[in-house]
Design a protein around this motif. Sequence first.
Motif, PDB file in Angstrom:
ATOM      1  N   GLU A 175      52.140  11.798  33.965  1.00 38.21           N
ATOM      2  CA  GLU A 175      53.227  11.810  34.956  1.00 38.21           C
ATOM      3  C   GLU A 175      52.987  10.747  36.031  1.00 38.21           C
ATOM      4  O   GLU A 175      53.921  10.067  36.469  1.00 38.21           O
ATOM      5  CB  GLU A 175      53.351  13.189  35.587  1.00 38.21           C
ATOM      6  N   ALA A 176      51.739  10.579  36.465  1.00 36.67           N
ATOM      7  CA  ALA A 176      51.421   9.551  37.462  1.00 36.67           C
ATOM      8  C   ALA A 176      51.726   8.159  36.917  1.00 36.67           C
ATOM      9  O   ALA A 176      52.261   7.299  37.634  1.00 36.67           O
ATOM     10  CB  ALA A 176      49.958   9.660  37.883  1.00 36.67           C
ATOM     11  N   ILE A 213      57.956  14.047  46.340  1.00 37.35           N
ATOM     12  CA  ILE A 213      56.657  14.177  47.014  1.00 37.35           C
ATOM     13  C   ILE A 213      56.051  12.799  47.254  1.00 37.35           C
ATOM     14  O   ILE A 213      55.532  12.528  48.341  1.00 37.35           O
ATOM     15  CB  ILE A 213      55.707  15.075  46.202  1.00 37.35           C
ATOM     16  N   VAL A 214      56.135  11.909  46.270  1.00 35.27           N
ATOM     17  CA  VAL A 214      55.613  10.544  46.446  1.00 35.27           C
ATOM     18  C   VAL A 214      56.365   9.861  47.584  1.00 35.27           C
ATOM     19  O   VAL A 214      55.755   9.202  48.435  1.00 35.27           O
ATOM     20  CB  VAL A 214      55.714   9.733  45.128  1.00 35.27           C
ATOM     21  N   GLN A 215      57.682  10.018  47.636  1.00 36.08           N
ATOM     22  CA  GLN A 215      58.467   9.431  48.728  1.00 36.08           C
ATOM     23  C   GLN A 215      58.029   9.998  50.079  1.00 36.08           C
ATOM     24  O   GLN A 215      57.899   9.255  51.058  1.00 36.08           O
ATOM     25  CB  GLN A 215      59.953   9.686  48.505  1.00 36.08           C
ATOM     26  N   ASP A 216      57.791  11.309  50.126  1.00 35.22           N
ATOM     27  CA  ASP A 216      57.353  11.934  51.378  1.00 35.22           C
ATOM     28  C   ASP A 216      55.955  11.460  51.780  1.00 35.22           C
ATOM     29  O   ASP A 216      55.690  11.216  52.963  1.00 35.22           O
ATOM     30  CB  ASP A 216      57.369  13.459  51.265  1.00 35.22           C
ATOM     31  N   PRO A 259      50.947   0.816  36.709  1.00 33.99           N
ATOM     32  CA  PRO A 259      50.562   1.835  35.720  1.00 33.99           C
ATOM     33  C   PRO A 259      49.112   1.709  35.247  1.00 33.99           C
ATOM     34  O   PRO A 259      48.393   2.702  35.142  1.00 33.99           O
ATOM     35  CB  PRO A 259      51.550   1.613  34.569  1.00 33.99           C
ATOM     36  N   GLY A 260      48.676   0.495  34.979  1.00 33.18           N
ATOM     37  CA  GLY A 260      47.292   0.273  34.548  1.00 33.18           C
ATOM     38  C   GLY A 260      46.296   0.623  35.634  1.00 33.18           C
ATOM     39  O   GLY A 260      45.247   1.227  35.365  1.00 33.18           O
ATOM     40  N   PHE A 261      46.613   0.233  36.859  1.00 36.33           N
ATOM     41  CA  PHE A 261      45.732   0.541  37.993  1.00 36.33           C
ATOM     42  C   PHE A 261      45.626   2.048  38.206  1.00 36.33           C
ATOM     43  O   PHE A 261      44.528   2.591  38.328  1.00 36.33           O
ATOM     44  CB  PHE A 261      46.262  -0.148  39.261  1.00 36.33           C
ATOM     45  N   ILE A 262      46.757   2.733  38.208  1.00 33.46           N
ATOM     46  CA  ILE A 262      46.789   4.181  38.395  1.00 33.46           C
ATOM     47  C   ILE A 262      45.990   4.865  37.288  1.00 33.46           C
ATOM     48  O   ILE A 262      45.192   5.764  37.541  1.00 33.46           O
ATOM     49  CB  ILE A 262      48.251   4.710  38.397  1.00 33.46           C
ATOM     50  N   ILE A 311      51.175   7.754  44.900  1.00 33.15           N
ATOM     51  CA  ILE A 311      51.084   8.310  43.552  1.00 33.15           C
ATOM     52  C   ILE A 311      49.660   8.796  43.286  1.00 33.15           C
ATOM     53  O   ILE A 311      49.458   9.896  42.756  1.00 33.15           O
ATOM     54  CB  ILE A 311      51.520   7.270  42.497  1.00 33.15           C
ATOM     55  N   LEU A 312      48.678   7.994  43.657  1.00 38.72           N
ATOM     56  CA  LEU A 312      47.280   8.390  43.468  1.00 38.72           C
ATOM     57  C   LEU A 312      46.928   9.643  44.264  1.00 38.72           C
ATOM     58  O   LEU A 312      46.205  10.511  43.775  1.00 38.72           O
ATOM     59  CB  LEU A 312      46.343   7.245  43.862  1.00 38.72           C
TER      60      LEU A 312
END
Length: 116
Positions: free
Chosen positions: A84-85, A11-14, A98-101, A62-63
């Motif tokens: 998971e994100a 889904i992230v790739q899409d 990772p920290g930003f997300i 991702i967000l």
Amino acid sequence: MDVRHRQRVKIVQDLFSFEYSSRKHSSKISEIIPHLVFIDQQISASAPKFDIGRIAKVDLSILRLASYELLVAKLQPPKVIINEAIELAKELGSEKAPGFINAVLGKIVIDSKIKI
């Protein structure tokens, strides 16, 4: 690798591909696309120092997925979605992703009064 994790990677790739071409996309992102304006508003409000156009496209994808899962679909516990994100960010994003997300999703949870 967990089946759900593989699905999220796809889904992230899409979503990433959709940023560049809106022609062909999976049925799962067809559920997300109608909510993109709302989702992007939430991301912008939670990361005011970063214009949506300045966020790395992988991080933004991702967000968008995590925000959709937190704010619209609500099928998984918020902790699971955020964890998971972060894992997706470690796998697909930059060193700081990772920290930003985590920070952006944490702010979305607080602002939306989502119970963890």
